[in-house]
Scaffold this motif. Structure first.
Motif, mmCIF file in Angstrom:
data_model
loop_
_atom_site.group_PDB
_atom_site.id
_atom_site.type_symbol
_atom_site.label_atom_id
_atom_site.label_comp_id
_atom_site.label_asym_id
_atom_site.label_seq_id
_atom_site.Cartn_x
_atom_site.Cartn_y
_atom_site.Cartn_z
ATOM 1 N N GLN A 166 0.824 -1.210 0.000
ATOM 2 C CA GLN A 166 0.000 0.000 0.000
ATOM 3 C C GLN A 166 0.862 1.266 0.000
ATOM 4 N N LYS B 204 0.813 4.055 -2.968
ATOM 5 C CA LYS B 204 0.543 5.475 -2.720
ATOM 6 C C LYS B 204 1.648 6.360 -3.285
ATOM 7 N N LYS C 215 1.101 9.056 -6.605
ATOM 8 C CA LYS C 215 1.336 10.491 -6.468
ATOM 9 C C LYS C 215 2.560 10.966 -7.253
ATOM 10 N N ASN D 211 -10.333 -0.368 3.745
ATOM 11 C CA ASN D 211 -9.540 0.285 2.696
ATOM 12 C C ASN D 211 -10.118 0.028 1.308
ATOM 13 N N SER E 181 -13.275 2.106 0.792
ATOM 14 C CA SER E 181 -12.911 3.523 0.646
ATOM 15 C C SER E 181 -12.426 3.812 -0.768
ATOM 16 N N ASP E 182 -11.614 2.916 -1.322
ATOM 17 C CA ASP E 182 -11.134 3.098 -2.693
ATOM 18 C C ASP E 182 -12.285 3.053 -3.685
ATOM 19 N N LYS F 182 -13.237 7.757 -1.231
ATOM 20 C CA LYS F 182 -13.211 8.497 0.027
ATOM 21 C C LYS F 182 -12.073 8.014 0.911
ATOM 22 N N LYS F 183 -11.657 8.855 1.834
ATOM 23 C CA LYS F 183 -10.621 8.487 2.791
ATOM 24 C C LYS F 183 -11.188 7.500 3.802
ATOM 25 N N ALA F 184 -10.421 6.489 4.123
ATOM 26 C CA ALA F 184 -10.869 5.502 5.107
ATOM 27 C C ALA F 184 -11.004 6.171 6.478
ATOM 28 N N PRO F 185 -12.127 5.972 7.153
ATOM 29 C CA PRO F 185 -12.322 6.594 8.465
ATOM 30 C C PRO F 185 -11.524 5.872 9.545
ATOM 31 N N VAL G 243 -17.228 2.147 6.501
ATOM 32 C CA VAL G 243 -16.966 3.155 5.467
ATOM 33 C C VAL G 243 -18.285 3.692 4.922
ATOM 34 N N ASN H 280 -20.016 7.596 5.164
ATOM 35 C CA ASN H 280 -20.299 8.358 3.939
ATOM 36 C C ASN H 280 -21.742 8.169 3.474
#
Length: 362
Positions: free
Chosen positions: A19, A23, A27, A177, A180-181, A185-188, A274, A278
């Motif tokens: 992971q 990431k 980026k 995770n 979220s993907d 959204k960002k994982a809480p 998740v 959301n």
């Protein structure tokens, strides 16, 4: 550069490293030549053919050029799904195209295998110590001492319970995770309620298993006493042999299959947390049984059904609904153009009114 190493390269460690690397590459933090070099180095260490790996992840279906496609896996979410080519039971719905079912399937297999690798040596040590104590109790005819507290080592039992909890939490993180993907959204953060759930569930599972096990052991001892076996030469050995077989059968029929339930509950709870975080962005939810190659009547009736928020929260048919169930909920966002109609769930899917983890879909 400094170096570091892990004492135990577990599945969770590999997932963490993967992971982090993903990431970084997403980026554009690393130039392509560095990425290619790292990939080749890792591949060399793991004895992986990069060319074959690239081909497998390219999204190109070349199964038609092969004589045997029984071991192929789907490489594109847009291709037709069929049991003969890749094991899926039907085509993806538009909602399911964003879900990495291949990754989920592999991860579930990996987590279940890791659970068994962790729990089996603890169980075996519990059995060895219990058998030694049993031998003493039977030789001395101290049958009243054959209790759950006396027979099963407390420290090992705590390790056993902790392993169940940690396996569930690891599956939870993966499920969180992944969901979220899917919705971007960002994982809480993991809520306290979920942490407590895995602690309490692990204790409940362990308590039930050890209570069932001591009941079976005492039943076997009582059977031997009724037959007056304990008054004969080598009778204690005969009873212990029967109990040894009982311990092995209990692992196969109860402990071993717990892996699938613990992992599936973890993944699904992660996904649900998740979705709960959301909920304002979600229009509806689809029940998906894509991962079940041998789908039970219950999940077959529930498969691809779409529900609103109220029914999603209300229904008791929340996967996993039975042992070895690999169903999941998939969220349908409000901004998705292809909004499926709300179908609702059948009143008695598969002819039952409530799910059960005690039997496979029965």
């Amino acid at each position: 550069y400094g170096t570091f190493k892990f004492e135990d390269l577990t599945d969770s460690t590999i997932e963490l490293l993967k992971q982090v690397f993903i990431k970084l590459t997403e980026k554009d933090k690393l130039p392509q030549e560095v990425i290619d070099g790292v990939v080749q180095k890792v591949a060399d260490k793991l004895d992986i053919d990069v060319a074959i790996l690239d081909k497998a992840t390219s999204g190109v279906d070349d199964s038609a050029n092969k004589d045997d496609t029984s071991n192929d896996v789907p490489v594109s979410n847009t291709r037709k799904l069929s049991l003969s080519s890749d094991g899926w039971r039907r085509e993806y719905t538009p909602t399911e195209k964003k879900v990495n079912f291949v990754g989920i399937d592999k991860k579930l297999n990996s987590l279940e295998a890791e659970y068994e690798r962790s729990i089996r040596p603890i169980y075996d040590e519990i059995v060895v110590k219990a058998t030694s104590k049993l031998n003493t109790y039977l030789e001395d005819k101290d049958y009243d001492k054959i209790t759950e507290k006396n027979l099963f080592d407390e420290n090992l039992r705590n390790q056993y319970t902790r392993t169940i909890k940690e396996s569930g939490l690891e599956a939870y993180i993966y499920g969180k995770n992944g969901a979220s993907d899917e919705i971007g959204k960002k994982a809480p953060a993991t809520p306290k309620e979920s942490k407590d759930f895995f602690r309490d569930n692990a204790k409940s599972v362990a308590d039930k298993q050890f209570a069932d096990l001591i009941f079976k052991v005492n039943a076997k001892v009582a059977e031997g006493r009724r037959k007056d076996q304990l008054s004969k030469d080598l009778s204690v050995g005969e009873v212990l042999a029967g109990i040894s077989a009982l311990f092995q059968d209990f692992y196969s029929s109860v402990v071993g299959i717990t892996a699938a339930a613990v992992v599936a509950m973890g993944v699904n709870k992660g996904r649900k947390d998740v979705f709960a975080d959301n909920a304002s962005d979600i229009a509806s939810y689809q029940y998906s049984a894509i991962l079940d190659t041998k789908t039970c009547p219950i999940c077959d009736d529930l498969d691809a059904k779409v529900v609103d928020e109220a029914e999603y929260k209300r229904t008791t048919f929340d996967p996993p609904v039975h042992h070895h169930c690999r169903c999941i909920w998939v969220a349908i966002l409000k901004d998705e153009l292809d909004q499926p109609p709300i179908t609702g769930l059948p009143v008695a899917p598969g002819g039952v009114t409530e799910p059960s983890l005690s039997k496979d879909g029965e």
